[in-house]
Design a protein around this motif. Structure first.
Motif, mmCIF file in Angstrom:
data_model
loop_
_atom_site.group_PDB
_atom_site.id
_atom_site.type_symbol
_atom_site.label_atom_id
_atom_site.label_comp_id
_atom_site.label_asym_id
_atom_site.label_seq_id
_atom_site.Cartn_x
_atom_site.Cartn_y
_atom_site.Cartn_z
ATOM 1 N N LEU A 18 0.831 -1.201 0.000
ATOM 2 C CA LEU A 18 0.000 0.000 0.000
ATOM 3 C C LEU A 18 0.868 1.254 0.000
ATOM 4 O O LEU A 18 0.639 2.183 -0.791
ATOM 5 C CB LEU A 18 -0.920 -0.007 1.226
ATOM 6 N N TYR A 19 1.876 1.265 0.845
ATOM 7 C CA TYR A 19 2.738 2.445 0.961
ATOM 8 C C TYR A 19 3.671 2.592 -0.238
ATOM 9 O O TYR A 19 3.988 3.717 -0.647
ATOM 10 C CB TYR A 19 3.520 2.374 2.272
ATOM 11 N N LEU A 20 4.068 1.470 -0.823
ATOM 12 C CA LEU A 20 4.872 1.534 -2.049
ATOM 13 C C LEU A 20 4.070 2.146 -3.185
ATOM 14 O O LEU A 20 4.578 2.949 -3.968
ATOM 15 C CB LEU A 20 5.352 0.133 -2.449
ATOM 16 N N SER A 21 2.794 1.777 -3.252
ATOM 17 C CA SER A 21 1.917 2.338 -4.276
ATOM 18 C C SER A 21 1.736 3.832 -4.082
ATOM 19 O O SER A 21 1.827 4.620 -5.030
ATOM 20 C CB SER A 21 0.561 1.629 -4.248
ATOM 21 N N LEU A 22 1.499 4.239 -2.845
ATOM 22 C CA LEU A 22 1.324 5.664 -2.556
ATOM 23 C C LEU A 22 2.596 6.445 -2.875
ATOM 24 O O LEU A 22 2.534 7.564 -3.404
ATOM 25 C CB LEU A 22 0.952 5.859 -1.080
ATOM 26 N N PHE A 23 3.742 5.858 -2.566
ATOM 27 C CA PHE A 23 5.011 6.519 -2.855
ATOM 28 C C PHE A 23 5.199 6.699 -4.356
ATOM 29 O O PHE A 23 5.573 7.780 -4.828
ATOM 30 C CB PHE A 23 6.177 5.706 -2.291
ATOM 31 N N ALA A 24 4.933 5.641 -5.137
ATOM 32 C CA ALA A 24 5.110 5.706 -6.584
ATOM 33 C C ALA A 24 4.177 6.735 -7.206
ATOM 34 O O ALA A 24 4.568 7.458 -8.138
ATOM 35 C CB ALA A 24 4.868 4.326 -7.208
ATOM 36 N N ILE A 25 2.960 6.809 -6.703
ATOM 37 C CA ILE A 25 1.980 7.760 -7.240
ATOM 38 C C ILE A 25 2.449 9.192 -7.028
ATOM 39 O O ILE A 25 2.316 10.042 -7.921
ATOM 40 C CB ILE A 25 0.605 7.531 -6.582
ATOM 41 N N ALA A 26 2.998 9.479 -5.855
ATOM 42 C CA ALA A 26 3.476 10.829 -5.569
ATOM 43 C C ALA A 26 4.818 11.112 -6.242
ATOM 44 O O ALA A 26 5.096 12.239 -6.652
ATOM 45 C CB ALA A 26 3.610 11.036 -4.068
ATOM 46 N N PHE A 27 5.640 10.071 -6.362
ATOM 47 C CA PHE A 27 6.989 10.250 -6.913
ATOM 48 C C PHE A 27 6.962 10.700 -8.365
ATOM 49 O O PHE A 27 7.692 11.625 -8.754
ATOM 50 C CB PHE A 27 7.782 8.943 -6.806
ATOM 51 N N ASN A 28 6.128 10.074 -9.172
ATOM 52 C CA ASN A 28 6.178 10.329 -10.614
ATOM 53 C C ASN A 28 5.973 11.791 -10.999
ATOM 54 O O ASN A 28 6.856 12.402 -11.605
ATOM 55 C CB ASN A 28 5.183 9.420 -11.339
ATOM 56 N N PRO A 29 4.828 12.410 -10.686
ATOM 57 C CA PRO A 29 4.658 13.809 -11.106
ATOM 58 C C PRO A 29 5.644 14.758 -10.428
ATOM 59 O O PRO A 29 6.072 15.752 -11.022
ATOM 60 C CB PRO A 29 3.213 14.134 -10.718
ATOM 61 N N THR A 30 6.013 14.429 -9.175
ATOM 62 C CA THR A 30 6.969 15.292 -8.467
ATOM 63 C C THR A 30 8.334 15.245 -9.132
ATOM 64 O O THR A 30 8.949 16.291 -9.412
ATOM 65 C CB THR A 30 7.104 14.846 -6.992
ATOM 66 N N THR A 73 1.816 -1.207 -11.867
ATOM 67 C CA THR A 73 2.061 -2.544 -11.341
ATOM 68 C C THR A 73 1.993 -2.555 -9.816
ATOM 69 O O THR A 73 1.399 -3.452 -9.208
ATOM 70 C CB THR A 73 3.439 -3.051 -11.798
ATOM 71 N N LEU A 74 2.585 -1.538 -9.202
ATOM 72 C CA LEU A 74 2.548 -1.443 -7.741
ATOM 73 C C LEU A 74 1.127 -1.221 -7.234
ATOM 74 O O LEU A 74 0.743 -1.721 -6.172
ATOM 75 C CB LEU A 74 3.457 -0.307 -7.269
ATOM 76 N N TYR A 75 0.326 -0.478 -8.005
ATOM 77 C CA TYR A 75 -1.075 -0.253 -7.631
ATOM 78 C C TYR A 75 -1.852 -1.570 -7.674
ATOM 79 O O TYR A 75 -2.611 -1.894 -6.743
ATOM 80 C CB TYR A 75 -1.705 0.768 -8.565
ATOM 81 N N GLU A 76 -1.659 -2.344 -8.730
ATOM 82 C CA GLU A 76 -2.350 -3.622 -8.856
ATOM 83 C C GLU A 76 -1.938 -4.573 -7.734
ATOM 84 O O GLU A 76 -2.764 -5.312 -7.184
ATOM 85 C CB GLU A 76 -2.057 -4.245 -10.216
ATOM 86 N N ARG A 77 -0.649 -4.553 -7.384
ATOM 87 C CA ARG A 77 -0.182 -5.410 -6.294
ATOM 88 C C ARG A 77 -0.801 -4.978 -4.973
ATOM 89 O O ARG A 77 -1.197 -5.822 -4.156
ATOM 90 C CB ARG A 77 1.349 -5.350 -6.209
ATOM 91 N N ALA A 78 -0.883 -3.669 -4.760
ATOM 92 C CA ALA A 78 -1.495 -3.165 -3.531
ATOM 93 C C ALA A 78 -2.949 -3.600 -3.429
ATOM 94 O O ALA A 78 -3.413 -4.033 -2.361
ATOM 95 C CB ALA A 78 -1.383 -1.646 -3.474
ATOM 96 N N VAL A 173 -4.621 9.956 -5.507
ATOM 97 C CA VAL A 173 -4.148 10.280 -6.858
ATOM 98 C C VAL A 173 -4.658 11.646 -7.284
ATOM 99 O O VAL A 173 -3.914 12.481 -7.811
ATOM 100 C CB VAL A 173 -4.613 9.205 -7.871
ATOM 101 N N HIS A 174 -5.946 11.881 -7.067
ATOM 102 C CA HIS A 174 -6.550 13.163 -7.434
ATOM 103 C C HIS A 174 -5.859 14.327 -6.719
ATOM 104 O O HIS A 174 -5.543 15.350 -7.344
ATOM 105 C CB HIS A 174 -8.038 13.149 -7.089
ATOM 106 N N ILE A 175 -5.608 14.166 -5.432
ATOM 107 C CA ILE A 175 -4.947 15.232 -4.662
ATOM 108 C C ILE A 175 -3.540 15.483 -5.181
ATOM 109 O O ILE A 175 -3.110 16.635 -5.337
ATOM 110 C CB ILE A 175 -4.917 14.856 -3.164
ATOM 111 N N VAL A 176 -2.804 14.411 -5.456
ATOM 112 C CA VAL A 176 -1.440 14.540 -5.983
ATOM 113 C C VAL A 176 -1.445 15.287 -7.308
ATOM 114 O O VAL A 176 -0.618 16.176 -7.549
ATOM 115 C CB VAL A 176 -0.786 13.153 -6.147
#
Length: 206
Positions: A18-30, A73-78, A173-176
Motif C-alpha cells: 500500500l505504501y509503495l503504491s502511494l510513494f510511486a503515485i506521488a513520486f512520478n509527477p513530483t 504494477t505497484l497499484y495492482e499489487r497493492a 491520486v486526485h490530490i497529488v
C-alpha cells in the motif's frame, strides 16, 4: 462521513504494498516536474544527447512511460493484498468500472495523439514549443484530460477488483495531481508567455 469511515475501516494498513503504491503515485509527477524544470534552466538532458533537445525529450518520455508502468504494477499489487468488499451491486459492479476505464483510456490516448510525443512529455521544457494551443477533443471537454483520464482508470481498478482501499488511493491520486498542476500549469504558461514576449520584442527591433 459514514462512507469514508467505512472505507478507512476496510483498509489493511499493515501491507507494505500500500505504501509503495502511494510513494510511486506521488513520486512520478513530483520527479518529472523537478527534472523538467532543471532541463528548462540547465539543459542537463539535452547536453547528454549532444545538444539534441528532441532526443532528450524522447529519453524523458521513455522514462516517464516506464515509471508509469511500474506505478500501475505497484497499484495492482497493492489492490491484490487488500480486503475485498462489495462496493457496487449487480450489474453496476461490472458496467461502471468498464465505462470508467474506457473513458479514462480514451482521454489519455486522445490527449497523447493531439499533443504528440513532445507535447505530451514536457517538450516545452526542452524548448520544443507548440505553434498554437490544442483546442480539439479532448481538450474542448476537459482542461487536463490526461490527469483526469488516469484518475478514472485508478477508480475503475478499485471498483473492478472490489477493493475499498483502491478508492482511497484514487482520492490520493486526485490530490497529488491537483498539487502537481499547481506547479506545472503556471510554469508552462510562463514558458509560452516568455516566447510571446521575445517574439514581440524581436518585431519591435525590426
Amino acid at each position: 462521513m459514514d462512507f469514508v469511515s467505512g472505507l478507512l475501516s476496510s483498509v489493511d494498513w499493515s501491507k507494505d504494498s500500500l505504501y509503495l503504491s502511494l510513494f510511486a503515485i506521488a513520486f512520478n509527477p513530483t520527479a518529472w516536474n523537478i527534472v523538467a524544470r532543471n532541463e528548462y534552466h540547465n539543459k542537463t538532458i539535452t547536453r547528454l544527447f549532444g545538444g539534441s533537445s528532441k532526443y532528450g525529450c524522447y529519453f524523458l518520455a521513455v522514462m516517464i512511460f516506464g515509471f508509469g508502468l511500474i506505478r500501475d504494477t505497484l497499484y495492482e499489487r497493492a489492490l491484490s493484498e487488500q480486503p475485498r468488499h462489495t462496493i457496487l451491486p449487480e450489474p453496476f459492479k461490472v458496467v461502471v468500472p468498464a465505462i470508467l476505464f474506457l473513458l479514462g483510456q480514451t482521454f489519455v490516448i486522445t490527449s497523447t495523439w493531439a499533443l504528440g510525443i513532445t507535447g505530451t512529455f514536457l517538450g516545452d521544457y526542452f524548448g520544443i514549443l507548440m505553434d498554437h494551443r490544442v483546442e480539439g477533443f479532448p481538450f474542448n471537454v476537459l482542461r487536463d484530460p490526461m490527469y483526469v483520464g488516469s484518475t478514472m482508470c485508478f477508480a475503475a481498478g478499485a471498483l473492478w477488483y472490489e477493493r475499498p482501499a483502491g478508492l482511497l488511493i484514487t482520492l490520493y491520486v486526485h490530490i497529488v495531481y491537483v498539487i502537481a498542476l499547481r506547479f506545472e500549469g503556471p510554469f508552462t504558461d510562463m514558458i509560452y508567455s516568455t516566447r510571446a514576449a521575445n517574439a514581440s520584442n524581436a518585431k519591435k527591433e525590426l
